[in-house]
Design a protein around this motif. Structure first.
Motif, PDB file in Angstrom:
ATOM      1  N   LYS A  86       0.820  -1.211   0.000  1.00  0.00           N
ATOM      2  CA  LYS A  86       0.000   0.000   0.000  1.00  0.00           C
ATOM      3  C   LYS A  86       0.856   1.264   0.000  1.00  0.00           C
ATOM      4  O   LYS A  86       0.554   2.235  -0.686  1.00  0.00           O
ATOM      5  CB  LYS A  86      -0.914  -0.006   1.218  1.00  0.00           C
ATOM      6  N   TYR A  87       1.951   1.234   0.774  1.00  0.00           N
ATOM      7  CA  TYR A  87       2.809   2.406   0.875  1.00  0.00           C
ATOM      8  C   TYR A  87       4.070   2.205   0.039  1.00  0.00           C
ATOM      9  O   TYR A  87       4.129   1.305  -0.805  1.00  0.00           O
ATOM     10  CB  TYR A  87       3.128   2.683   2.348  1.00  0.00           C
ATOM     11  N   ASP A  88       5.067   3.031   0.252  1.00  0.00           N
ATOM     12  CA  ASP A  88       6.265   3.028  -0.601  1.00  0.00           C
ATOM     13  C   ASP A  88       7.383   2.227   0.062  1.00  0.00           C
ATOM     14  O   ASP A  88       8.130   2.754   0.897  1.00  0.00           O
ATOM     15  CB  ASP A  88       6.705   4.478  -0.852  1.00  0.00           C
ATOM     16  N   LEU A  89       7.478   0.961  -0.306  1.00  0.00           N
ATOM     17  CA  LEU A  89       8.537   0.094   0.227  1.00  0.00           C
ATOM     18  C   LEU A  89       9.852   0.452  -0.459  1.00  0.00           C
ATOM     19  O   LEU A  89      10.015   0.224  -1.654  1.00  0.00           O
ATOM     20  CB  LEU A  89       8.180  -1.373  -0.006  1.00  0.00           C
ATOM     21  N   LYS A  90      10.776   0.997   0.298  1.00  0.00           N
ATOM     22  CA  LYS A  90      12.018   1.510  -0.290  1.00  0.00           C
ATOM     23  C   LYS A  90      13.062   0.417  -0.472  1.00  0.00           C
ATOM     24  O   LYS A  90      13.774   0.389  -1.472  1.00  0.00           O
ATOM     25  CB  LYS A  90      12.599   2.640   0.574  1.00  0.00           C
ATOM     26  N   PHE A  91      13.179  -0.476   0.514  1.00  0.00           N
ATOM     27  CA  PHE A  91      14.192  -1.525   0.378  1.00  0.00           C
ATOM     28  C   PHE A  91      13.816  -2.757   1.193  1.00  0.00           C
ATOM     29  O   PHE A  91      13.059  -2.673   2.164  1.00  0.00           O
ATOM     30  CB  PHE A  91      15.577  -1.007   0.815  1.00  0.00           C
TER      31      PHE A  91
END
Length: 386
Positions: free
Chosen positions: A90-95
């Protein structure tokens, strides 16, 4: 700021190593409190998942980042699905960093994630893993490409795009097998003395053969209708999947054929198989190096502990779109192995492996990725007739 501040939380960056565990960290009453009173669903029952949700929802500001090290099963376990769908996707998984066994004297494997509290249309995640000499960066990838149909996060799909593409092209889209767990009974049902019914545990089977058995006692205390469904010939697989380090890290799925129709305990899985797949083909496929390699990399995310062969994981295995006529040669090979199980059957097992590689149209270089010890030369492999 504060928990009720207008921006929804305290911090721009939240970093943590929360307590892990689903049996001893939280009491039954504490779990009920968080689920019923606080309305926080954490199906895993793991305190780490609870910490992730509370820390992200209550302590991380919009556009802030939460970075936690948590159990590796968060990548592939069915009970962690809500965290993967409603947070990572849903959100911004960066790593994502697969740390494996990251602490001395701690057997549990872990992974690290960084999640930014913002919605973005195109989600790109950086994938890396911890090796002997430090962090190895795999690259940056579209998040949707790494999520499987099962809503698991298969980060190692990024390393083998050509193999994955071929598998996706060849695999059947139908549900062809259904895993069925054996009955849950204790030692009070086990007997060394012969009774009317044999009984099998996971330890009793090897590849293609049943090595031993015990007998069922106290039948009158058993729900007999549960046991009766196993009284037929069937393919069996050990529920616990073995991890082997040498000569290189890999898994080994162990399956056999029960032609007597023996009752099994919950350390074994049996299968309900669609008429489009024969039981002997399924047995050979389960014992193949290809399937163990696939499960290791793309079902269990290279985990080395706690891999159960439950139906959730079985449904993630690609089964080739193969006709009954094409399955005949596999049936003949499996029958030879079963008939000669006390002899050296490696030549027939190797032929099954080769035919499966060819079935998925893998190149020689791709086969060597799956099986570094593959014995055929490139010319021999390319000339092999299927």
């Amino acid at each position: 700021g504060g928990l009720n501040s207008a921006d929804g939380g305290y911090f721009d960056i939240v970093i943590g190593n929360p307590p892990y565990g689903f049996r001893t960290v939280l009491t039954k009453e504490q779990k009920e409190y968080f689920r019923k009173e606080q309305k926080i669903e954490f199906r895993s029952g793991d305190s780490a998942e609870l910490f992730v949700k509370i820390s992200f929802d209550n302590f991380t500001r919009p556009n802030g980042i939460l970075a936690f090290i948590i159990p590796k099963k968060s990548l592939y376990g069915d009970a962690w699905e809500d965290t993967r769908i409603n947070y990572w996707r849903k959100y911004d998984l960066k790593f994502i960093l697969d740390t494996g066994k990251s602490f001395d004297n701690v057997l549990l494997e872990a992974s690290v994630f960084g999640l930014k509290k913002v919605n973005v249309e195109i989600k790109i995640v950086s994938v890396s893993f911890l090796g002997k000499n430090g962090v190895n960066n795999v690259g940056k990838f579209l998040l949707d490409k790494l999520f499987a149909e099962s809503n698991t996060l298969q980060i190692y799909k990024a390393q083998f795009p050509s193999i994955i593409e071929k598998i996706e092209k060849i695999k059947s889209r139908e549900k062809l097998v259904e895993g069925k767990l054996g009955i849950a009974i204790g030692t009070d049902f086990f007997s060394d003395e012969e009774t009317d019914y044999k009984l099998l545990k996971g330890i009793d089977i090897g590849r293609y053969n049943i090595r031993s058995n015990r007998f069922l006692k106290n039948r009158e205390k058993l729900k007999w209708e549960n046991a009766m469904s196993f009284l037929k010939p069937k393919v069996l697989t050990q529920r616990l999947v073995a991890h082997i380090e040498k000569p290189f890290p890999h898994l080994k799925i162990t399956s056999c054929y029960d032609d007597e129709g023996i009752i099994i305990t919950n350390t074994l899985m049996s299968f309900e198989i669609n008429e489009k797949i024969t039981d002997k083909f399924w047995l050979g496929y389960l014992n193949s190096k290809f399937l163990s390699w696939y499960a290791y990399n793309f079902v269990y995310a290279r985990a080395i502990r706690g891999m159960d062969f439950y139906n959730f994981y079985i449904q993630q295995l690609p089964i080739p779109n193969i006709s009954l006529n094409q399955q005949k040669v596999f049936i003949e090979l499996v029958d030879k192995i079963l008939l000669n199980h006390n002899a050296n059957t490696s030549k027939w097992e190797k032929e099954i492996d080769i035919r499966i590689y060819r079935l998925f149209q893998l190149t020689y270089e791709e086969v060597k990725i799956i099986d570094p010890d593959f014995s055929l030369s490139e010319q021999e492999y390319n000339e092999f007739k299927i």
